[in-house]
Design a protein around this motif. Structure first.
Motif, PDB file in Angstrom:
ATOM      1  N   VAL A  32      -3.924  -6.128 -11.303  1.00  0.00           N
ATOM      2  CA  VAL A  32      -3.323  -6.113  -9.975  1.00  0.00           C
ATOM      3  C   VAL A  32      -1.810  -6.036 -10.142  1.00  0.00           C
ATOM      4  O   VAL A  32      -1.206  -6.888 -10.806  1.00  0.00           O
ATOM      5  N   LEU A  33      -1.203  -5.025  -9.525  1.00  0.00           N
ATOM      6  CA  LEU A  33       0.248  -4.852  -9.563  1.00  0.00           C
ATOM      7  C   LEU A  33       0.781  -5.015  -8.148  1.00  0.00           C
ATOM      8  O   LEU A  33       0.400  -4.271  -7.244  1.00  0.00           O
ATOM      9  N   LEU A  34       1.658  -5.987  -7.970  1.00  0.00           N
ATOM     10  CA  LEU A  34       2.122  -6.381  -6.643  1.00  0.00           C
ATOM     11  C   LEU A  34       3.454  -5.754  -6.252  1.00  0.00           C
ATOM     12  O   LEU A  34       4.219  -6.331  -5.483  1.00  0.00           O
ATOM     13  N   ALA A  68      -3.015  -1.655  -6.811  1.00  0.00           N
ATOM     14  CA  ALA A  68      -1.583  -1.867  -6.582  1.00  0.00           C
ATOM     15  C   ALA A  68      -1.250  -1.887  -5.100  1.00  0.00           C
ATOM     16  O   ALA A  68      -1.984  -1.332  -4.276  1.00  0.00           O
ATOM     17  N   VAL A  69      -0.139  -2.545  -4.781  1.00  0.00           N
ATOM     18  CA  VAL A  69       0.426  -2.524  -3.440  1.00  0.00           C
ATOM     19  C   VAL A  69       1.898  -2.130  -3.540  1.00  0.00           C
ATOM     20  O   VAL A  69       2.498  -2.203  -4.610  1.00  0.00           O
ATOM     21  N   ARG A  70       2.454  -1.738  -2.411  1.00  0.00           N
ATOM     22  CA  ARG A  70       3.835  -1.271  -2.341  1.00  0.00           C
ATOM     23  C   ARG A  70       4.798  -2.442  -2.239  1.00  0.00           C
ATOM     24  O   ARG A  70       4.624  -3.350  -1.432  1.00  0.00           O
ATOM     25  N   ALA A  88       0.204   1.108  -0.318  1.00  0.00           N
ATOM     26  CA  ALA A  88      -0.358   0.270   0.743  1.00  0.00           C
ATOM     27  C   ALA A  88       0.423  -1.038   0.850  1.00  0.00           C
ATOM     28  O   ALA A  88       0.828  -1.608  -0.164  1.00  0.00           O
ATOM     29  N   ASP A  89       0.611  -1.533   2.072  1.00  0.00           N
ATOM     30  CA  ASP A  89       1.307  -2.804   2.280  1.00  0.00           C
ATOM     31  C   ASP A  89       0.490  -3.990   1.792  1.00  0.00           C
ATOM     32  O   ASP A  89       1.037  -5.051   1.506  1.00  0.00           O
ATOM     33  N   HIS A 109       3.042  -7.606  -1.424  1.00  0.00           N
ATOM     34  CA  HIS A 109       4.279  -7.798  -2.184  1.00  0.00           C
ATOM     35  C   HIS A 109       5.047  -9.033  -1.720  1.00  0.00           C
ATOM     36  O   HIS A 109       5.551  -9.788  -2.549  1.00  0.00           O
ATOM     37  N   GLY A 110       5.136  -9.243  -0.431  1.00  0.00           N
ATOM     38  CA  GLY A 110       5.861 -10.411   0.078  1.00  0.00           C
ATOM     39  C   GLY A 110       6.967 -10.061   1.041  1.00  0.00           C
ATOM     40  O   GLY A 110       7.663 -10.948   1.533  1.00  0.00           O
ATOM     41  N   HIS A 111       7.131  -8.767   1.322  1.00  0.00           N
ATOM     42  CA  HIS A 111       8.175  -8.369   2.274  1.00  0.00           C
ATOM     43  C   HIS A 111       7.595  -7.914   3.623  1.00  0.00           C
ATOM     44  O   HIS A 111       8.336  -7.837   4.597  1.00  0.00           O
TER      45      HIS A 111
END
Length: 182
Positions: A32-34, A68-70, A88-89, A109-111
């Motif tokens: 998983v890449l965040l 992964a997410v953006r 993807a968010d 991601h957290g934003h």
């Protein structure tokens, strides 16, 4: 299900190489890449080992295992060079057998979505009791239950630009999260 969870590589090739060695040693089902994989961003100093083309090559070598997410530093050009979806968010992953009951991981991601810890946005998705909000963005490790929301909150820290003094990634297995130093 075993996952390696990493965030905020920011184009740091030597740090990414250490992550790749850790992935090989951990032998996870998925990686998983965040987000914030290739670009360092305007708020961060350039990593000493900044070489996004090397990072692209390493990450593409495991593309078949990546979720992964953006991040806030991703751009359309990143999707053009990476061989896995990364824009993807958020993403949702369900571990059907964690401790005998399904466990849901909300990956972001957290934003856009986040728990409001450190400099992440305070925008919670709807989560049920056996859930975790898994995010990056802050470059600071977190692993705790949020009593108000009833969900686990996990941040693996940062691979490329740690802001708490140590580069790290996370491991999820059977409903539990751990931090590992690089």
């Amino acid at each position: 299900m075993k996952l390696v969870i990493a965030s905020d590589i920011h184009g740091a090739a030597d740090a990414c190489a250490r992550l790749m060695s850790a992935i090989e040693a951990e032998s996870p089902d998925r990686v998983v890449l965040l987000g914030d994989l290739l670009y360092h961003g305007p708020r961060n100093d350039l990593p000493a080992d900044y070489a996004p083309k090397r990072v692209i090559e390493m990450l593409n070598s495991i593309a078949d295992r990546v979720i992964a997410v953006r991040g806030n530093c991703e751009a359309e050009v990143d999707q053009m060079v990476l061989n896995f979806p990364c824009m993807a968010d958020h993403n949702i992953l369900v571990d059907p057998t964690a401790d005998g009951d399904p466990y849901t991981l909300f990956l972001t991601h957290g934003h856009v979505y986040g728990p409001g810890y450190h400099n992440s946005v305070d925008a919670w998705p709807t989560l049920h009791e056996r859930s975790a909000l898994v995010y990056g963005h802050t470059h600071i490790k977190v692993s705790e239950k949020n009593e108000e929301r009833g969900a686990w909150v996990f941040n693996p820290g940062s691979v490329g630009i740690p802001k708490d003094g140590s580069a790290s990634y996370g491991v999820y297995e059977n409903g539990r999260f751990e931090h590992r130093l690089l």
